[in-house]
Write a protein that holds these residues in place. Structure first.
Motif, mmCIF file in Angstrom:
data_model
loop_
_atom_site.group_PDB
_atom_site.id
_atom_site.type_symbol
_atom_site.label_atom_id
_atom_site.label_comp_id
_atom_site.label_asym_id
_atom_site.label_seq_id
_atom_site.Cartn_x
_atom_site.Cartn_y
_atom_site.Cartn_z
ATOM 1 N N ALA A 7 0.838 -1.206 0.000
ATOM 2 C CA ALA A 7 0.000 0.000 0.000
ATOM 3 C C ALA A 7 0.870 1.252 0.000
ATOM 4 C CB ALA A 7 -0.926 -0.004 1.209
ATOM 5 N N THR A 8 1.966 1.228 0.745
ATOM 6 C CA THR A 8 2.869 2.376 0.779
ATOM 7 C C THR A 8 3.489 2.610 -0.588
ATOM 8 O OG1 THR A 8 3.363 1.976 3.110
ATOM 9 C CG2 THR A 8 4.929 3.315 1.884
ATOM 10 N N LEU A 9 3.929 1.555 -1.242
ATOM 11 C CA LEU A 9 4.519 1.684 -2.576
ATOM 12 C C LEU A 9 3.502 2.181 -3.598
ATOM 13 C CD1 LEU A 9 6.737 -1.520 -2.726
ATOM 14 C CD2 LEU A 9 7.484 0.847 -2.454
ATOM 15 N N ILE A 10 2.286 1.706 -3.474
ATOM 16 C CA ILE A 10 1.240 2.130 -4.413
ATOM 17 C C ILE A 10 0.932 3.611 -4.240
ATOM 18 C CG2 ILE A 10 -1.222 1.895 -4.922
ATOM 19 C CD1 ILE A 10 -0.871 -1.127 -4.490
ATOM 20 N N LEU A 11 0.950 4.108 -3.002
ATOM 21 C CA LEU A 11 0.663 5.516 -2.754
ATOM 22 C C LEU A 11 1.884 6.408 -2.987
ATOM 23 C CD1 LEU A 11 -1.516 5.228 0.452
ATOM 24 C CD2 LEU A 11 -2.289 5.671 -1.878
ATOM 25 N N ALA A 12 3.065 5.946 -2.601
ATOM 26 C CA ALA A 12 4.267 6.768 -2.687
ATOM 27 C C ALA A 12 4.761 6.911 -4.129
ATOM 28 C CB ALA A 12 5.368 6.188 -1.817
ATOM 29 N N GLY A 13 4.603 5.901 -4.930
ATOM 30 C CA GLY A 13 5.071 5.945 -6.317
ATOM 31 C C GLY A 13 4.431 7.076 -7.118
ATOM 32 N N PRO A 14 3.113 7.091 -7.244
ATOM 33 C CA PRO A 14 2.470 8.176 -7.986
ATOM 34 C C PRO A 14 2.661 9.546 -7.339
ATOM 35 C CG PRO A 14 0.989 6.315 -7.804
ATOM 36 C CD PRO A 14 2.167 6.020 -6.932
ATOM 37 N N SER A 15 2.729 9.582 -6.016
ATOM 38 C CA SER A 15 2.933 10.846 -5.333
ATOM 39 C C SER A 15 4.311 11.414 -5.660
ATOM 40 C CB SER A 15 2.789 10.644 -3.823
ATOM 41 O OG SER A 15 3.092 11.823 -3.145
ATOM 42 N N GLY A 16 5.319 10.571 -5.649
ATOM 43 C CA GLY A 16 6.667 11.011 -5.995
ATOM 44 C C GLY A 16 6.757 11.452 -7.440
ATOM 45 N N LEU A 17 6.125 10.719 -8.319
ATOM 46 C CA LEU A 17 6.120 11.073 -9.735
ATOM 47 C C LEU A 17 5.407 12.408 -9.962
ATOM 48 C CD1 LEU A 17 6.815 10.291 -12.630
ATOM 49 C CD2 LEU A 17 4.657 9.046 -12.725
#
Length: 66
Positions: A7-17
């Motif tokens: 869940a963290t990777l799913i949320l952090a990936g698009p947020s970082g991009l």
């Protein structure tokens, strides 16, 4: 992987991009480089100040130089 990690990777990936993209757009549109609207509004005021028209031969600017 644990669900929380996924869940963290799913949320952090698009947020970082999105952050990188927004920063790039701002840099390319003149937000980080070049003149902004406020700079263009301030330019005539600064240009009208007589002190800014003083050349390098005004004595004070050359003080201590030979």
């Amino acid at each position: 992987m644990k669900r929380r990690t996924v869940a963290t990777l799913i949320l952090a990936g698009p947020s970082g991009l999105a952050t990188v993209t927004a920063t790039g757009v701002r840099a390319l549109s003149g937000g980080l480089y070049g003149c902004t609207g406020a700079d263009r509004d301030l330019a005539p005021t600064l240009a009208s100040l007589p002190i800014l028209g003083a050349g390098p031969d005004d004595g004070f600017a050359c003080a201590g130089q030979s």
